[in-house]
Design an enzyme around this catalytic site. Sequence first.
Site, PDB file in Angstrom:
ATOM      1  N   ASP A  45      58.276  53.589  51.559  1.00 22.97           N
ATOM      2  CA  ASP A  45      58.807  53.303  50.227  1.00 22.97           C
ATOM      3  C   ASP A  45      58.113  54.202  49.203  1.00 22.97           C
ATOM      4  OD1 ASP A  45      59.657  51.656  47.838  1.00 22.97           O
ATOM      5  OD2 ASP A  45      60.391  50.337  49.396  1.00 22.97           O
ATOM      6  N   SER A  88      67.063  45.832  48.902  1.00 26.64           N
ATOM      7  CA  SER A  88      65.666  46.256  49.008  1.00 26.64           C
ATOM      8  C   SER A  88      64.742  45.050  49.060  1.00 26.64           C
ATOM      9  CB  SER A  88      65.274  47.094  47.793  1.00 26.64           C
ATOM     10  OG  SER A  88      65.850  48.354  47.853  1.00 26.64           O
ATOM     11  N   HIS A 107      58.672  49.723  43.060  1.00 26.22           N
ATOM     12  CA  HIS A 107      59.540  49.330  44.183  1.00 26.22           C
ATOM     13  C   HIS A 107      58.749  49.079  45.466  1.00 26.22           C
ATOM     14  CE1 HIS A 107      62.859  49.862  47.140  1.00 26.22           C
ATOM     15  NE2 HIS A 107      63.652  49.464  46.152  1.00 26.22           N
TER      16      HIS A 107
END
Length: 697
Positions: A152, A484, A221
Amino acid sequence: MGIMNLPLFLLSFVLFSVRQCPTLALKRSYVVYLGGHSHGSQHTSEMDLNRITDSHHDLLGSCLGSKEKAQESIFYSYTHHINGFAANLEDEEAAELSKRPGVVSIFLNQKHKLQTTRSWEFLGLERNGEIPADSIWVKARFGEDIIIGNIDTGVWPESESFNDQGMGPIPSKWKGYCEPNDDVKCNRKLIGARYFNKGVEAELGSPLNSSYQTVRDTSGHGTHTLSTAGGRFVGGANLLGSGYGTAKGGSPSARVASYKSCWPDCNDVDVLAAIDAAIHDGVDILSLSIAFVSRDYFLDSIAIGSLHAVQNGIVVVCAGGNEGPTPGSVKNMAPWIITVAASTIDRDFPSNVTLGNNQQFKGRSFYTNTLPAEKFYPLVYSVDARAANASASDAKVFFFFFHVSTFRYPVAYISGATEVGTVAAPIIPSFSSQGPNPITPEILKPDLTAPGVQIVAAYSQATGPTDLQSDDRRVPFSIISGTSMSCPHVAGTIGLLKKIHPDWSPSALRSAIMTTARTRTNVRQPLVNETLGEANPFSYGAGHLWPSRAMDPGLVYDLTTTDYLNFLCSIGYNATQLSTFVDKGYECPSKPMSLLNLNYPSITVPSLSGKVTVTRTLKNVGTPATYTVRTEVPSGISVKVEPNTLKFEKINEEKTFKVILEAKRDGKGGEYVFGRLIWSDGEHYVRSPIVVNATTL
Ligand SMILES: *[C@@H]1O[C@H](CO)[C@@H](O)[C@H](O)[C@H]1NC(C)=O
Ligand SMILES: *[C@@H]1O[C@H](CO)[C@@H](O)[C@H](O)[C@H]1NC(C)=O
Ligand SMILES: *[C@@H]1O[C@H](CO)[C@@H](O)[C@H](O)[C@H]1NC(C)=O
Ligand SMILES: *[C@@H]1O[C@H](CO)[C@@H](O)[C@H](O)[C@H]1NC(C)=O
Ligand SMILES: *[C@@H]1O[C@H](CO)[C@@H](O)[C@H](O)[C@H]1NC(C)=O
Ligand SMILES: *[C@@H]1O[C@H](CO)[C@@H](O)[C@H](O)[C@H]1NC(C)=O
């Protein structure tokens, strides 16, 4: 307005930069994939690795005319488990190279956008804030010492979710590390932190500055997804007062490792390097909240890398994509991947917005302090507004109001947010990508759904909760939505299951979560979508994740690497291309396996004319028992199962059965219809979706 992170999967080819080549020929970054290594899974010495890199230089050198040219062109050699390299090549050179023996596939590097903690209570792991003694968390010792890797945007290592207080020594099998010259330091919780940036460098065509030489997460994220899968319990988590509670990862006692390959966009060459490293380091589970464009399996770095990972016993969990509700928009559809859709939990943050012209809208707000009602406030233009102009009708009105209205300074009033704990859920939001599988329609994707709407988890301190540059607020936790977020819920749950069943294969673990998934809401209604239309297996796969039932599925549909290779033979790959995957050589079956017969926990017949027989094999992972079958038949289809009783006398015993599907004469045909197959011994219910498109009679 609420914060929604619904990444746009805008796709663009990486454009190359012309290097100081006298010919000024156009070079682009390619992945050259050579399959597995002859050294198999054995430990390799530094000398072996150098020998492999050397063989890559030889292969490319034979094509470019000199080994020096090859050395200059190659910027990654994949040497651990994946065999291949990334290089800057002219298109003609790539075409020439594709003809060389040993080259399995060659493809252009592409760049892609990325895609509270009440969710665990909603999943049944706790009740009224208490963890009951029979919770899967207790039975799995909170995922103790399972290693979860996340590919990620990196990690915010100082987040309390990655505190190592009270954790024992790092498992001895671990070979990973933290980058030596990085300010991201490892501890006994965060045991690996590495970055992969050569694809970015090839794209920019110049050396990278310091902001590309750290695993530190500047977007949020990666911190959010990693802490959802394996973060520790942190009390008092909330976003500006909303969603107050204890932030928890699915496997809070697991060790975690961050492989940064997204800056914040990710590309094939860097993701492939990260997967090769993670397999070598010794992760048990890989979580990828990334979705690339749909491509053939051997032209996609996630599909290639995950096949090698699964062959090494690693479970790979991927986001299904945020491009719904378009049919066929699902991503990561290789049958060896666990593909996750997103759905809501039983909490909401309802709020009303009144624009300066008194038009009112329902929305969501995570800001709890009610604004004084007398006054309108200035509206700020968010980066997502342009995207909003293209997706939803309310957003269009906002957009119009913002850009076209006669108001010189657009204003609005937002009512205080209220938290509700009793909303009907799960509901499938429109953004969650849907099947059918665009590459192999015989394999149902997504596999299942999990919480992915308004999820509270740890966040980066380098960015504000709205992602706007002008937002200088910093929050330790943030609320975001997307597949996600649902992906790491499954990865965290797999951590618990793997702790309880260390000897189960990745496919057996997937079967356990699929056959025990539920297809009803908390108020016992069938699952619906955002507009309250009936949802079907193309949006939720086998159903919604239900961890405590997955501990004890009774029976599983298992698959081995050979099954996956047979699958690849059936879709046109030959034994020469696949031989490097198995030590003793490999041959395609003399009669190709029907794709309908891959031993998957769901049954999909994309084009049924007349009658077809599908076979499946069940393995007993429970106690001796006799199972009988029940079917919920798809409309217009008759379903017969032979035999309709299976008697298992010992553990790991396998029994095969046939499912005969026949289109009825009066059936409509031409559209997909849905049903279910359920094996039960009275205690376990082993459920599989049946999906059939009967061609018009
Ligand atoms: C590093 O380079 C990127 C892209 O060229 C640029 O946007 C960024 O500001 C640079 N950062 C530093 C710390 O120089
Ligand atoms: C939103 O408005 C409706 C009436 O239009 C009202 O019933 C509801 O309570 C309001 N919600 C909030 C959070 O202010
Ligand atoms: C908003 O979208 C419409 C198409 O739906 C397009 O015609 C229009 O130009 C867009 N407006 C702006 C300002 O981008
Ligand atoms: C919801 O389901 C209905 C019926 O299946 C369908 O027509 C509609 O397009 C779906 N809407 C979304 C947003 O998924
Ligand atoms: C296998 O496929 C490759 C690539 O398409 C081809 O070059 C090769 O001749 C094939 N081998 C056999 C035995 O068919
Ligand atoms: C069902 O199968 C037929 C024949 O293969 C095909 O033409 C049709 O498009 C399919 N229907 C759907 C909804 O995919």
